[in-house]
Design a protein around this motif. Sequence first.
Motif, PDB file in Angstrom:
ATOM      1  N   TYR A 195       0.816  -1.224   0.000  1.00 29.85           N
ATOM      2  CA  TYR A 195       0.000   0.000   0.000  1.00 29.85           C
ATOM      3  C   TYR A 195       0.842   1.263   0.000  1.00 29.85           C
ATOM      4  N   PHE A 196       1.973   1.231   0.683  1.00 30.11           N
ATOM      5  CA  PHE A 196       2.791   2.433   0.815  1.00 30.11           C
ATOM      6  C   PHE A 196       3.560   2.747  -0.475  1.00 30.11           C
ATOM      7  N   GLN A 197       3.412   1.863  -1.492  1.00 25.58           N
ATOM      8  CA  GLN A 197       4.022   2.092  -2.793  1.00 25.58           C
ATOM      9  C   GLN A 197       2.978   2.517  -3.834  1.00 25.58           C
ATOM     10  N   ILE A 198       1.723   2.663  -3.390  1.00 28.79           N
ATOM     11  CA  ILE A 198       0.645   3.087  -4.286  1.00 28.79           C
ATOM     12  C   ILE A 198       0.546   4.617  -4.262  1.00 28.79           C
ATOM     13  N   PRO A 199       0.472   5.268  -5.407  1.00 27.82           N
ATOM     14  CA  PRO A 199       0.362   6.735  -5.434  1.00 27.82           C
ATOM     15  C   PRO A 199      -0.854   7.221  -4.639  1.00 27.82           C
ATOM     16  N   ALA A 200      -0.712   8.410  -4.042  1.00 27.08           N
ATOM     17  CA  ALA A 200      -1.777   8.953  -3.191  1.00 27.08           C
ATOM     18  C   ALA A 200      -3.095   9.072  -3.939  1.00 27.08           C
ATOM     19  N   ARG A 201      -3.034   9.453  -5.203  1.00 23.13           N
ATOM     20  CA  ARG A 201      -4.276   9.598  -5.981  1.00 23.13           C
ATOM     21  C   ARG A 201      -5.024   8.273  -6.080  1.00 23.13           C
ATOM     22  N   ASP A 202      -4.274   7.167  -6.320  1.00 25.76           N
ATOM     23  CA  ASP A 202      -4.907   5.847  -6.427  1.00 25.76           C
ATOM     24  C   ASP A 202      -5.413   5.372  -5.067  1.00 25.76           C
ATOM     25  N   ILE A 203      -4.718   5.768  -3.996  1.00 27.74           N
ATOM     26  CA  ILE A 203      -5.212   5.439  -2.658  1.00 27.74           C
ATOM     27  C   ILE A 203      -6.592   6.054  -2.458  1.00 27.74           C
ATOM     28  N   GLY A 204      -6.721   7.317  -2.848  1.00 28.85           N
ATOM     29  CA  GLY A 204      -7.993   8.008  -2.659  1.00 28.85           C
ATOM     30  C   GLY A 204      -9.103   7.473  -3.540  1.00 28.85           C
ATOM     31  N   ILE A 205      -8.776   7.130  -4.788  1.00 31.77           N
ATOM     32  CA  ILE A 205      -9.801   6.689  -5.736  1.00 31.77           C
ATOM     33  C   ILE A 205     -10.100   5.196  -5.630  1.00 31.77           C
ATOM     34  N   LYS A 206      -9.050   4.385  -5.496  1.00 30.75           N
ATOM     35  CA  LYS A 206      -9.233   2.934  -5.583  1.00 30.75           C
ATOM     36  C   LYS A 206      -9.317   2.223  -4.236  1.00 30.75           C
ATOM     37  N   VAL A 207      -8.470   2.642  -3.276  1.00 33.60           N
ATOM     38  CA  VAL A 207      -8.394   1.917  -2.001  1.00 33.60           C
ATOM     39  C   VAL A 207      -9.422   2.429  -0.998  1.00 33.60           C
ATOM     40  N   LYS A 208      -9.631   3.725  -0.957  1.00 26.85           N
ATOM     41  CA  LYS A 208     -10.519   4.311   0.050  1.00 26.85           C
ATOM     42  C   LYS A 208     -11.913   3.672   0.073  1.00 26.85           C
ATOM     43  N   PRO A 209     -12.552   3.406  -1.080  1.00 29.58           N
ATOM     44  CA  PRO A 209     -13.891   2.799  -1.028  1.00 29.58           C
ATOM     45  C   PRO A 209     -13.929   1.455  -0.303  1.00 29.58           C
ATOM     46  N   TYR A 210     -12.774   0.800  -0.175  1.00 29.03           N
ATOM     47  CA  TYR A 210     -12.723  -0.515   0.472  1.00 29.03           C
ATOM     48  C   TYR A 210     -11.859  -0.489   1.732  1.00 29.03           C
ATOM     49  N   HIS A 211     -11.622   0.704   2.290  1.00 25.74           N
ATOM     50  CA  HIS A 211     -10.662   0.803   3.390  1.00 25.74           C
ATOM     51  C   HIS A 211     -11.091   0.021   4.629  1.00 25.74           C
ATOM     52  N   LYS A 212     -12.384  -0.303   4.751  1.00 26.64           N
ATOM     53  CA  LYS A 212     -12.857  -1.041   5.927  1.00 26.64           C
ATOM     54  C   LYS A 212     -12.271  -2.444   6.004  1.00 26.64           C
ATOM     55  N   ILE A 213     -11.917  -3.020   4.847  1.00 28.84           N
ATOM     56  CA  ILE A 213     -11.385  -4.386   4.884  1.00 28.84           C
ATOM     57  C   ILE A 213      -9.931  -4.404   5.331  1.00 28.84           C
ATOM     58  N   LEU A 214      -9.288  -3.228   5.407  1.00 29.96           N
ATOM     59  CA  LEU A 214      -7.876  -3.165   5.798  1.00 29.96           C
ATOM     60  C   LEU A 214      -7.684  -3.173   7.309  1.00 29.96           C
ATOM     61  N   GLY A 215      -8.706  -2.773   8.019  1.00 31.17           N
ATOM     62  CA  GLY A 215      -8.530  -2.580   9.456  1.00 31.17           C
ATOM     63  C   GLY A 215      -8.145  -1.139   9.721  1.00 31.17           C
ATOM     64  N   SER A 216      -8.591  -0.610  10.858  1.00 28.14           N
ATOM     65  CA  SER A 216      -8.405   0.813  11.144  1.00 28.14           C
ATOM     66  C   SER A 216      -6.940   1.206  11.289  1.00 28.14           C
ATOM     67  N   ASN A 217      -6.116   0.341  11.859  1.00 29.26           N
ATOM     68  CA  ASN A 217      -4.713   0.690  12.088  1.00 29.26           C
ATOM     69  C   ASN A 217      -3.956   0.858  10.774  1.00 29.26           C
ATOM     70  N   LEU A 218      -4.111  -0.101   9.854  1.00 24.84           N
ATOM     71  CA  LEU A 218      -3.413  -0.031   8.573  1.00 24.84           C
ATOM     72  C   LEU A 218      -3.896   1.174   7.766  1.00 24.84           C
ATOM     73  N   TRP A 219      -5.187   1.404   7.738  1.00 29.76           N
ATOM     74  CA  TRP A 219      -5.710   2.538   6.980  1.00 29.76           C
ATOM     75  C   TRP A 219      -5.199   3.869   7.545  1.00 29.76           C
ATOM     76  N   ASP A 220      -5.197   3.993   8.862  1.00 35.64           N
ATOM     77  CA  ASP A 220      -4.681   5.214   9.491  1.00 35.64           C
ATOM     78  C   ASP A 220      -3.213   5.434   9.141  1.00 35.64           C
ATOM     79  N   ASP A 221      -2.439   4.343   9.127  1.00 30.16           N
ATOM     80  CA  ASP A 221      -1.018   4.470   8.808  1.00 30.16           C
ATOM     81  C   ASP A 221      -0.808   4.886   7.347  1.00 30.16           C
ATOM     82  N   ILE A 222      -1.649   4.374   6.453  1.00 27.87           N
ATOM     83  CA  ILE A 222      -1.545   4.753   5.039  1.00 27.87           C
ATOM     84  C   ILE A 222      -1.801   6.244   4.877  1.00 27.87           C
ATOM     85  N   ILE A 223      -2.855   6.743   5.508  1.00 24.21           N
ATOM     86  CA  ILE A 223      -3.193   8.165   5.421  1.00 24.21           C
ATOM     87  C   ILE A 223      -2.099   9.020   6.061  1.00 24.21           C
TER      88      ILE A 223
END
Length: 416
Positions: A195-223
């Motif tokens: 995840y930390f190698q994914i561009p910020a734009r793709d994080i916002g568009i592609k990953v954010k809609p499914y961020h609940k499956i990552l767990g709160s800790n991992l998602w917070d760290d990505i942001i």
Amino acid sequence: MSQINTKLLERFSNDFAQLLETKYDYNVVVKVGNQNFNLHSLVLYQRSSFFRKELSTATKKNNIIEITLIDTSVEAFKVLIKYIYTGTIAFEEAEPSSIFDLLVPSSKLGFQDNNNFKTLQTFCTDILAKHPNLVFDSDDFSSVQENALITLLKRDDLQIEESKIWDKIIQWGKNDENFLALKTTLDKCIPLIRYFQIPARDIGIKVKPYHKILGSNLWDDIITKIMVPDVSVSSAILPARKKIPVQLPVREAHFVNPSSVINDEHFAEISSVIVAHRYMIGSRDGFTREAFHRLCDNVPGTVVVTKVNNTNEILGGYNPLVWNKQGKYFATTDSFIFSLKTQNLPDSILSRIINTRSAIGCYSDFGPILGGAFYVHNDKKIWLYQHSDSIYEKRLRSDNYSLLIDEFEVFQVLKN
């Protein structure tokens, strides 16, 4: 190993390949998906610890043992069962996604030469890591087995953008909008995405809609990392995948001549094609038009080979199209006929088509017709050869004649 021993092993492999094709005296039926494979218990018992265990506990019905194999595709099993019988692998006969599927069932079947097969598994993953589109862009990607997918996701040299990996993993695991179900399905895959190698734009568009499956800790760290790149986080930061020049790995090819008519030198003579699979043998399947069309129609790219009685001639031809019973000729510039060098014939002859509009004849009342110059016209072992300068560039034999043949084979081929 001496040349004699190598030739002997090749002949043994060829014999077992024919046993697999003919299904002679089979006593085991292995069900894979919606297809049944008629096999032989002695071969399965000796070559696979999985089948050895199954055979020792199975019960017979009408002297036939039935075994059902789950979590294995039909295409993958075709490759693996040929390996069990012959000790060879033909990647050309398998779909790209099936090569990927070999990774799990090959371990499950427990081959006796398992150490050697690990080399095959490494070869598969090397190819797919460097050419991931063969799997990720295939129509049946959603049916890829989890263990095989995980094996590929662990590769540091997987040559695909991380954001696309994320898209494909969601596609593979998604069956509805139930995030809890999706999280469960992707539980083993989620930690392998970088995840930390994914561009910020793709994080916002592609990953954010499914961020609940990552767990709160991992998602917070990505942001947090996006907002403050130099801050430390508790989540593991996997390194970026290595970008390397894409080049297929080299492997040693173990060639087994499947023909009873032509030898290894003859295969080399037909330099524009590589024989991949034998579809018909006259002495086994019959020398009839019906047998030819039943076994060979709609198979793209075939070589026809005949052995002429008493003359030691080997004549044949190549059809880059398909055979059928449509009752007409088809045009191609790539077909040719040939005469192969034998003990009594000093030179091989390859004669290319000139009249391309009438290169391949497909009629229900005939067997293969190659430019009207070489064909079978009845249900006997009689072939007709008649040369015309307007059809083929070179003459194969000195006269036009009806030829009695001893053998007739049809192979599917792949171009170099």
